[in-house]
Design an enzyme around this catalytic site. Structure first.
Site, mmCIF file in Angstrom:
data_model
loop_
_atom_site.group_PDB
_atom_site.id
_atom_site.type_symbol
_atom_site.label_atom_id
_atom_site.label_comp_id
_atom_site.label_asym_id
_atom_site.label_seq_id
_atom_site.Cartn_x
_atom_site.Cartn_y
_atom_site.Cartn_z
ATOM 1 N N CYS A 321 0.806 -1.222 0.000
ATOM 2 C CA CYS A 321 0.000 0.000 0.000
ATOM 3 C C CYS A 321 0.837 1.268 0.000
ATOM 4 O O CYS A 321 0.541 2.222 -0.719
ATOM 5 C CB CYS A 321 -0.981 -0.009 1.162
ATOM 6 S SG CYS A 321 -0.206 0.161 2.803
ATOM 7 N N HIS A 379 -2.578 1.359 6.905
ATOM 8 C CA HIS A 379 -2.864 1.321 5.472
ATOM 9 C C HIS A 379 -2.685 2.731 4.932
ATOM 10 O O HIS A 379 -3.025 3.715 5.595
ATOM 11 C CB HIS A 379 -4.283 0.825 5.208
ATOM 12 C CG HIS A 379 -4.639 0.810 3.750
ATOM 13 N ND1 HIS A 379 -3.831 0.238 2.799
ATOM 14 C CD2 HIS A 379 -5.697 1.340 3.068
ATOM 15 C CE1 HIS A 379 -4.377 0.390 1.606
ATOM 16 N NE2 HIS A 379 -5.505 1.059 1.740
ATOM 17 N N ASP A 402 -7.398 5.365 -3.736
ATOM 18 C CA ASP A 402 -6.586 4.266 -3.209
ATOM 19 C C ASP A 402 -6.254 3.302 -4.331
ATOM 20 O O ASP A 402 -7.153 2.726 -4.958
ATOM 21 C CB ASP A 402 -7.351 3.539 -2.106
ATOM 22 C CG ASP A 402 -6.482 2.595 -1.303
ATOM 23 O OD1 ASP A 402 -5.334 2.336 -1.719
ATOM 24 O OD2 ASP A 402 -6.952 2.102 -0.259
#
Length: 742
Positions: A321, A379, A402
C-alpha cells in the site's frame, strides 16, 4: 534509460501526427502536379520558437527536467495559462490584407473539433484576448519583420496530456493552397492548481508548494502506538515521469475527451498504479515471497519503479500500500493534481460493507472460529484536491483515492475519489466508494460467540468502537523536518471524535443504507458481565530483546468465579494476517469475590526471531471464559519489533556539480551475520536511485559503506537510504544537506 523513454515517446507522437496529417503541405485541388513553390507569394513558416524555458517559468513548470533537455526540449505548461511562441516566415506577413496564419492544436489519436480534442485558431492581428476565458484564443503581441510573437490562451478545462501543434500559412486570395509547419517539440498541458478556473485550484501558497511542487516527502508506517515516517522520493520532475504518466493515461481506457476531468483522471490513476486489471505499474504482494522480483522495502522512491515499468513494458514486482501511494503521489503531482499520502493507523478491511469487522468465537468461547475480515496495522492511500461538480455542494476539497487492490469498484480494483466530507458524515450514496472508506476509518470491531439459541446462531459479546482509525497521518506543509516534527494528524477531516453523538449518528446513518450493516448494528448488546479483564499494551520491543505480556482478571461480583484464560502470540503481516504462531499459554484460575490475578506470557528473542516477517509486526491476544456466567472476553493487541536506523553522515553543505561523500552505517543488533546485503540510495537533486550489493555484516558487527554523489541542483536536499538483507529487511534512514549552486 530515461532518454530512450523520452525519445520513444516523441517518436510515437510524431508518428501519430504524421498519420493524422498525411502530408506536410496540403493542396486542395485534385491535380497537385504543380510544385508548391510555384504558387506565387505563398507564405511559409520557416521556424517556430516555443520558448520552452520562459513558458515553463510562468507556469511553475521550470523544474521538469524535460524542459532543459539539449537534444530536444519539451514545452510544459498548465491549462488556464498563456503559451508564448515566435513564428518566423519567409516573408513579412500582412495579416490584414494579404496573408492567413492559423494554429491547430490537436489531442489524441483522432482529434476533432466537436469533442474539444482539436482547436483551430486564426491569427488575425488582433492584440487583445476574447474576454471569455473558457475559449481558446490567440493574439498578436508584436511583429518584427518576418517574425510574429503570439500568445495563445489555453482554457482551464482542456484535456491534460500531450497536444500537437500545426501552423498553416496561406494567401487570403487562395486559402486552399497552404503550407503546414509542425514543431518537433512535445507539448504537455497539465492541470493548474494556481488558476481559479481549474477544478484543482488550491488557494494556499504553502499547500500548493507542498502538495504539487515538493518532490520528496514522508509516508508513515508502523503501529498506532509507535510509528515512524519513511522518506520517499516522489521525483515528479524526473524526465522519466511525465512520459510514464502519458503511457498510463493511454492504457487506462479513458477517452481523450475525458482527460480534462480530474474526477475521472484520478479514478483512472487509482486503477492504473496497481497491476490487477490493466497493464498497471506495480504488482502487489503481501506474503513475503519476492524471489522473482524486488521486495517492497527495497524501493526508496517512484523513479526507479516508473522507469522499470516503461523500459520493460510490464508491471513491476513488488509493492504494497505505501509503495502504491508513493507512486500515485508522483503521478498526481506530475500532472498538477495536488496530492498527499495518508496513513490510517488501524485500518479496517470491511469485505461485506457492513461497517463492522466481525470476529467469531466457538460456543465455549475458548477458540477463534474465524477472523476473515481484518484490521490492518496501517494502510496508506492518497488525498487529492479538487472541486466536485458531480456531487452536492460542500463535497469538494480533499478526496480519497486508493490504488491498493483491496475490493473491486464497478468490477475493477480502483477506489475513489471519495469526498472527505461525505466520509465524515456517512454519505455512502455519493460517488465514489464512500462506503468502503467509512469502514476503513470508522468501522466497529464486533466479537460474536456461537450460540444455538440465537436466531442467527451467534450473540454479540463485545463491541469496540474506537479500535479503527486511531490516527490518520500525513506530512504537514513545509520543508523536511527531523523525525515527527512535520507529522500532521487529520482525524477531524475524516471522522467526528470517537464516542461522540455525531460519530454514533454517522455510523447509524451509513449502516442503515446497508443490509449487512443493519444486521450488525441492530443486534442487541449483551449486558455487562461481572469479571473485569485487561491485557497489557506493548508499544514496541527492540529486536534482540525478550518480551512479556500480562492479562489481568478481577472478580467484581459477590461470588466465586472459575476462569479459563489463554494468551497467544504470533507474528503477522501488517495487513493483520497471521504469519506464524510463536507461543501460547493457558490456565484455569479461581477467584473469590473481589480477588484479582495476573497471568503472563514470556517470549524470548530465540523463540520469535525466526518467525518474524517484514516490518516486524507482532500480535498478542487473550481469550477468557467464565464458567459460572458464560461470560467471554476477547482482546488483541499489535506491536512492532524495533529495528535500527541507518545513520547517514554528510557534510553540512555541498556544491552543485561537485562530489559529496555519503557515509552509511548501523550496528547489527542480532547474534548472527547479515547476508545478501544491499543498500539503495536516492535523493532528488542529489542522485538518481542506486542499489549497491554489500559484503556480509558480522553478528553484532558494524555495517559501514561510503559512496560519492554529485548534487545537481541547489537548495535543501534530502538523501534516503534503505538497507536489506536475508536476515533483516527495511532498515532505513535519511538526512538533509544544503546544496549551494556553483
Amino acid at each position: 534509460m530515461s532518454e530512450i523513454l523520452f525519445d520513444n515517446l516523441r517518436a510515437e507522437n510524431n508518428r501519430r501526427r504524421a498519420a493524422d496529417n498525411r502530408e506536410i503541405i496540403f493542396m486542395e485541388e485534385e491535380d497537385a502536379s504543380n510544385d508548391i513553390d510555384a504558387v506565387e507569394g505563398l507564405p511559409k513558416v520557416i521556424s517556430v520558437d516555443l520558448q520552452a524555458r520562459s513558458n515553463a517559468l510562468k507556469c511553475n513548470c521550470e523544474r521538469f527536467e524535460l524542459v532543459e533537455r539539449k537534444d530536444g526540449r519539451s514545452v510544459i505548461i498548465r491549462r488556464g495559462a498563456t503559451l508564448t511562441l515566435d513564428v518566423t516566415l519567409n516573408t513579412s506577413p500582412d495579416l490584414k490584407t494579404d496573408h492567413k496564419l492559423g494554429l491547430i492544436f490537436s489531442f489524441g489519436q483522432n482529434p476533432n473539433v466537436p469533442n474539444g480534442t482539436q482547436v483551430k485558431l486564426d491569427v488575425t492581428g488582433e492584440q487583445t484576448f476574447n474576454p471569455d476565458t473558457s475559449l481558446w484564443d490567440v493574439r498578436l503581441v508584436t511583429q518584427t519583420g518576418d517574425t510574429l510573437t503570439l500568445e495563445v490562451h489555453v482554457p482551464a478545462h482542456v484535456m491534460v496530456g500531450i497536444w500537437s501543434l500545426s501552423i498553416e500559412a496561406s494567401l487570403q486570395s487562395n486559402p486552399k493552397d497552404k503550407h503546414v509547419y509542425q514543431p518537433e517539440e512535445t507539448m504537455y498541458i497539465l492541470f493548474n492548481p494556481w488558476n481559479k478556473d481549474d477544478d484543482v485550484y488550491m488557494p494556499d501558497d504553502e499547500e500548493r508548494n507542498e502538495y504539487v511542487l515538493n518532490d520528496i516527502g514522508k509516508i508513515w508506517r508502523g503501529n498506532w502506538r509507535k510509528n515512524k515516517a519513511r522518506d520517499w522520493n516522489y521525483g515528479q520532475f524526473d524526465d522519466a515521469v511525465l512520459p510514464a504518466c502519458m503511457y498510463l493515461m493511454e492504457n487506462a481506457g479513458l477517452r481523450p475527451e475525458n482527460r480534462g476531468d480530474v474526477v475521472l483522471v484520478s479514478r483512472a490513476i487509482s486503477k492504473m498504479v496497481n497491476a490487477n486489471d490493466e497493464s498497471g505499474v506495480v504488482y502487489g504482494r503481501w506474503d513475503g515471497d519476492y524471489k522473482d522480483g524486488k521486495g517492497p522495502s527495497h524501493w526508496t522512491g517512484s523513479i526507479a519503479i516508473l522507469e522499470q515499468y516503461m523500459t520493460r513494458g510490464r508491471p513491476v514486482k513488488y509493492g504494497q500500500c505505501w509503495v502504491f501511494s508513493g507512486v500515485v503521489n508522483t503521478v498526481c503531482r506530475a500532472l498538477g493534481i495536488p496530492c498527499r499520502p495518508v496513513t490510517n493507523m488501524r485500518s479496517a478491511h470491511d469485505t461485506d460493507m457492513s461497517l463492522t469487522i466481525d470476529k467469531f468465537l466457538n460456543e465455549k468461547g475458548t477458540h477463534i472460529l474465524d477472523i476473515s475480515e481484518k484490521v490492518w496495522n496501517f494502510h496508506v492511500w492518497n488525498d487529492v484536491w479538487m472541486a466536485r461538480h458531480d456531487l452536492p455542494e460542500g463535497n469538494g476539497g480533499w478526496q480519497a483515492i486508493d490504488a491498493t487492490p483491496q475490493e473491486r469498484s464497478n468490477g475493477i480494483f480502483q477506489c475513489g475519489p471519495a469526498s472527505q466530507t461525505a466520509i465524515k458524515f456517512g454519505r455512502t450514496e455519493l460517488n465514489y466508494d464512500v462506503n468502503f472508506l467509512v469502514g476503513e476509518v470508522n468501522a466497529d470491531v464486533i466479537t460474536w460467540q456461537q450460540d444455538p439459541k440465537e436466531k442467527l446462531g451467534f450473540r454479540k459479546i463485545r463491541e469496540n468502537v474506537d479500535d479503527v482509525g486511531r490516527e490518520l497521518i500525513t506530512k504537514a506543509p513545509g520543508g523536511m523536518a527531523f523525525g515527527d516534527q512535520d507529522k500532521q494528524i487529520i482525524n477531524d477531516l475524516y471522522k467526528a471524535p470517537e464516542g461522540t453523538e455525531a460519530n454514533k449518528q454517522m455510523l447509524k446513518t451509513a449502516a442503515s443504507k446497508s443490509r449487512t450493516g443493519r444486521v450488525a448494528f441492530d443486534f442487541p448488546d449483551q449486558p455487562v458481565e461481572d469479571v473485569e479483564f485487561t491485557l497489557e499494551d506493548i508499544e514496541e520491543v527492540p529486536i534482540g530483546d525478550d518480551f512479556s505480556v500480562t492479562a489481568t482478571a478481577k472478580n467484581m461480583s459477590d461470588s466465586t468465579r472459575t476462569i479459563w484464560m489463554k494468551i497467544c502470540s504470533s507474528s503477522e503481516y501488517y495487513t493483520g494476517v497471521r504469519a506464524e504462531r510463536i507461543k501460547w499459554v493457558a490456565n484455569n484460575i479461581t477467584l473469590k469475590a473481589g480477588e484479582e490475578e495476573q497471568f503472563t506470557l514470556h517470549v524470548s528473542y530465540a523463540e520469535y526471531f525466526d518467525k518474524l516477517v517484514e516490518y516486524g509486526m507482532m500480535m498478542v491476544f487473550s481469550v477468557c471464559h467464565v464458567e459460572e456466567t458464560k461470560q467471554v472476553w476477547f482482546k488483541d493487541d499489535a506491536f512492532q519489533v524495533k529495528k535500527p536506523m541507518v545513520d547517514i553522515e554528510l557534510p553540512s553543505t555541498a556544491a552543485a556539480g561537485k562530489s559529496m561523500l555519503v557515509s552509511l552505517s548501523f550496528t547489527n543488533p542480532i547474534d548472527r551475520p547479515l547476508t545478501r546485503c544491499s543498500v539503495t540510495v536516492d535523493g532528488p537533486g542529489l542522485t538518481r536511485p542506486k542499489t549497491v550489493q554489500l559484503k556480509d555484516v558480522a553478528a553484532k558487527g558494524e555495517m559501514r559503506y561510503e559512496m560519492k554523489v554529485y548534487p545537481k541542483r541547489g537548495g535543501r536536499r534530502t538523501i534516503i537510504a534503505a538497507f536489506n538483507s536475508r536476515e533483516l529487511v527495511d532498515l532505513t534512514g535519511s538526512q538533509n544537506v544544503d546544496v549551494i549552486e556553483a
